[in-house]
Enzyme design. Structure first.
Site, PDB file in Angstrom:
ATOM      1  N   GLU A   1       4.182  -4.905  12.532  1.00 37.09           N
ATOM      2  CA  GLU A   1       3.177  -3.847  12.448  1.00 37.09           C
ATOM      3  C   GLU A   1       2.045  -4.404  11.603  1.00 37.09           C
ATOM      4  OE1 GLU A   1       0.721  -1.506  11.193  1.00 37.09           O
ATOM      5  OE2 GLU A   1       2.265  -0.663   9.881  1.00 37.09           O
TER       6      GLU A   1
ATOM      7  N   CYS B   1      -3.290   0.694   7.032  1.00 41.74           N
ATOM      8  CA  CYS B   1      -3.487  -0.085   8.250  1.00 41.74           C
ATOM      9  C   CYS B   1      -4.255   0.691   9.304  1.00 41.74           C
ATOM     10  CB  CYS B   1      -2.138  -0.553   8.801  1.00 41.74           C
ATOM     11  SG  CYS B   1      -0.958   0.789   9.059  1.00 41.74           S
TER      12      CYS B   1
ATOM     13  N   GLU C   1     -10.611  -6.676   9.496  1.00 43.51           N
ATOM     14  CA  GLU C   1     -10.119  -5.650   8.585  1.00 43.51           C
ATOM     15  C   GLU C   1     -10.558  -5.943   7.154  1.00 43.51           C
ATOM     16  OE1 GLU C   1      -5.959  -3.266   8.358  1.00 43.51           O
ATOM     17  OE2 GLU C   1      -5.794  -5.441   8.140  1.00 43.51           O
TER      18      GLU C   1
ATOM     19  N   LYS D   1      12.481  -7.757   1.145  1.00 44.39           N
ATOM     20  CA  LYS D   1      11.583  -8.529   0.295  1.00 44.39           C
ATOM     21  C   LYS D   1      10.303  -7.694   0.162  1.00 44.39           C
ATOM     22  CE  LYS D   1       8.314 -11.400  -1.039  1.00 44.39           C
ATOM     23  NZ  LYS D   1       6.881 -11.019  -1.084  1.00 44.39           N
TER      24      LYS D   1
ATOM     25  N   ASN E   1       0.798  -1.222   0.000  1.00 45.72           N
ATOM     26  CA  ASN E   1       0.000   0.000   0.000  1.00 45.72           C
ATOM     27  C   ASN E   1       0.834   1.276   0.000  1.00 45.72           C
ATOM     28  OD1 ASN E   1       0.597  -0.997   2.637  1.00 45.72           O
ATOM     29  ND2 ASN E   1      -0.872   0.421   3.526  1.00 45.72           N
TER      30      ASN E   1
END
Length: 498
Positions: A255, A289, A390, A181, A158
Site C-alpha cells: 500500500e 497516503c 507525493e 517492524k 503516520n
C-alpha cells in the site's frame, strides 16, 4: 512546563516470543518529539540476528496458533480489541509525541482500531473451502483455505497502530503469526499494543516486534521463513520491498503513495467542498497516503474557491498537538520538514505561485518543532514535479479545468491511483466520474473516510493487493485441493485420470 518536553526519554527493547529483548549488537537509536525537537525515546537497533530470533518465535507459535479453533482465535482478537480501547488514551499520547499528529485524532484512531479486530475476529471462523463436483463420481474433491505461516509487517509512522492492525487483524484471523517492524520514527505504540495482546491471552510469539531502521526491514523481507510481507509506505521503498520479496517468491501486499485529486464541479455545495478540500490536505498536516494534494477546480469557480481556501488556511491554529484547540501540528521528522520546503521551492522555480504559506511555521512556545505552514499553490502545471510527486506535507496544488474530460485527464495523469474525491450534486456525473477515475477509492461529496469492511488499496504505482473487507482475508490464505478416491476398485497407476 509544556507537556511536550516535560519528561525523560523512554527506553524500549524488541518484544520477541513474549519477552523484552535487547539488540544482539547492543546498539540503540533515538526517536524525537517533532513538537519540541527533543529526544523522546531510545530503542533497540535490530539486525538480521534479532529478526531471525523473532521469526523463529513466530514459527514456533504458528504451530499452536493455527491449532487453536478459529472461533477461539477470533474471541482472543476481540479481547485484544477491548484492551486496546481501554488503553486508547495512553496509546494516543505516545503516537502524538512521536509523530506530531493531533492528540484527538490519535486517540480516535486507537478507539476505532478495535473495530478491525472485532470484524476480522468474527471472520476467523467463516473461512470455508468448497466441494467441487468433478466428473468422476467415485472421487471427492474439496478445498482447504490455510494460513501462510509467518507474516512480516512493515509499517510507516503516520498512523502506526491503525495501519499496522489493518494488516495484522486479517493475518491473525487467517491463522498466521506476525513479526512487526514499525517505523523507526514511531516504534513505541506497537510495542505497547503487543504487550497488551499477551496480557489478555494471545499466545507468546504470535505477535513480535523488532525495532530498527531500513536494514532491519530488509532482513525481515529476506528471511526465508517469512511467507509474506505487508508493507505500507512510499513508492520507491515499496518497489524495493516488492523486488526483494519476489526474488524468493514470497508474497507481498504493497500500500503505497498517492497524488490524489479532489475534483470540484460548479454545481457542488461549495461550503461542503471547501471543508472537504481543507480536511483532505491540512487535517493531518498532509501526512496521509490519501491526502487530497491536488485540488482540481472548475475554471468558473476557481477564483472563488481560491479565496475561500486562502481565508480558511490563514485561520488554522498551528501548535502543540496535545492541546485541544490546535488544528494542525508539526510534520513528523526534520527530513520531512526539509522535503516540504524543497518541494515548494522547486514548484516556485517551475512557475507556481504561493497563495498562502510556503514556509516554516514557528509557534512562539515551540521554536524547535518541525512545523510547516499550510500551503496553497496556484499556476501549477499538471506535468510539474509537485503535481506528479507525493509531498506528504501540508501542501495543496490548485489546478483549474474546463470540463469532465479535462478533469478525468488531469486526475488520471499521474503515476498514482490511490484515491480521488468528486464534489457535485449531479448524481449521473458522480457515477460517470467514479467509473472513469483510476483510483482504488473514490469519495463523492466526502473525503478521507475508511472502514474495516470496505476494501482499500491502490491502482498503478499506488500499490498491489487490498486491505480491509473480506478481500483482505484472501491476502493471508492459500488454497489446497484434496482428492479422495471413494471406490474400492483398484486403479491402474499408469493410466492418466481425467
Amino acid at each position: 512546563m509544556n507537556e511536550a518536553v516535560a519528561r525523560e526519554p523512554e527506553t524500549y527493547t524488541h518484544w520477541i516470543g513474549g519477552a523484552a529483548q535487547s539488540a544482539s549488537s547492543g546498539k540503540t537509536f533515538d526517536t524525537y518529539n517533532p513538537t519540541s525537537g527533543d529526544v523522546w525515546g531510545h530503542f533497540a537497533l535490530g539486525n538480521a540476528d534479532d529478526v531471525s530470533d523473532a521469526v523463529q518465535a513466530a514459527r514456533d507459535a504458528f504451530v499452536k496458533w493455527r491449532e487453536i479453533s478459529p472461533t477461539r482465535r477470533g474471541r482472543l482478537m476481540m479481547r485484544w480489541a477491548d484492551a486496546i480501547n481501554e488503553n486508547a488514551e495512553k496509546i494516543g499520547r505516545i503516537e502524538t509525541a512521536q509523530n506530531g499528529k493531533l492528540l484527538n485524532e490519535m486517540i480516535l484512531q486507537a478507539r476505532i482500531v478495535p473495530d478491525w479486530l472485532y470484524y476480522y475476529g468474527g471472520l476467523a471462523d467463516k473461512i470455508e473451502g468448497r466441494v467441487i463436483p468433478i466428473d468422476r463420481t467415485s472421487v471427492l474433491n474439496y478445498t482447504l483455505r490455510e494460513p501462510l505461516g509467518v507474516v512480516g509487517v512493515i509499517m510507516p509512522w503516520n498512523s502506526p497502530l491503525f495501519l499496522t492492525v489493518m494488516a495484522v487483524a486479517p493475518a491473525l484471523a487467517a491463522g498466521n503469526t506476525v513479526v512487526i517492524k514499525p517505523s523507526e520514527v514511531t516504534p513505541a505504540s506497537m510495542i505497547e499494543a503487543v504487550r497488551i495482546a499477551e496480557e489478555i491471552g494471545i499466545p507468546k510469539g504470535v505477535l513480535n516486534v523488532v525495532t530498527g531502521d531500513r536494514t532491519t526491514g530488509e532482513a525481515l523481507i529476506d528471511n526465508p521463513d517469512v511467507a509474506k510481507v505487508a508493507f505500507t509506505g512510499g513508492v520507491e521503498a515499496g518497489r524495493a520491498v516488492g523486488v526483494r520479496a519476489a526474488a524468493r517468491l514470497a508474497r507481498a501486499t504493497l500500500e503505497l503513495g498517492g497524488k490524489s485529486a479532489n475534483i470540484v464541479f460548479p454545481d457542488a455545495d461549495l461550503k461542503q467542498a471547501e471543508a472537504g478540500l481543507l480536511a483532505g490536505i491540512f487535517a493531518a498536516a498532509g501526512q496521509t497516503c490519501v491526502a487530497g494534494s491536488r485540488a482540481l477546480v472548475h475554471r468558473s469557480i476557481h477564483d472563488d474557491v481560491m479565496e475561500m481556501l486562502s481565508r480558511r488556511a490563514a485561520a488554522i491554529k498551528i501548535g502543540d498537538p496535545l492541546e485541544a484547540d490546535t488544528q494542525m501540528g508539526p510534520v513528523a521528522t526534520r527530513q520531512q520538514l526539509e522535503k516540504d520546503e524543497s518541494m515548494v521551492e522547486r514548484a516556485v522555480s517551475e512557475g507556481a505561485e504561493i497563495v498562502y504559506g510556503g514556509h516554516r511555521a514557528n509557534p512562539a512556545t515551540l521554536p524547535n518543532g518541525f512545523f510547516f505552514s499550510p500551503t496553497i499553490l496556484t499556476k501549477v502545471e499538471p506535468t510539474s514535479f509537485i503535481a506528479q510527486n507525493e509531498v506528504f506535507g501540508p501542501v495543496l496544488s490548485v489546478i483549474p479545468f474546463e470540463d469532465e474530460e479535462e478533469a478525468i485527464s488531469l486526475a488520471n495523469g499521474t503515476p498514482f491511483g490511490l484515491a480521488a474525491g468528486v464534489w457535485t450534486l449531479d448524481i449521473r456525473r458522480a457515477h460517470r466520474m467514479a467509473r472513469r477515475l483510476q483510483a482504488g477509492t473514490v469519495w463523492v461529496n466526502m473525503y478521507r473516510a475508511m472502514t474495516f469492511n470496505s476494501p482499500f488499496g491502490g491502482y498503478k504505482a499506488s500499490g498491489t493487493g487490498r486491505q480491509n473487507g473480506i478481500e483482505a482475508m484472501d491476502e493471508y490464505l492459500q488454497t489446497k485441493s484434496v482428492w479422495c478416491e471413494l471406490s474400492d476398485d483398484v486403479q491402474d497407476p499408469f493410466v492418466m485420470r481425467s
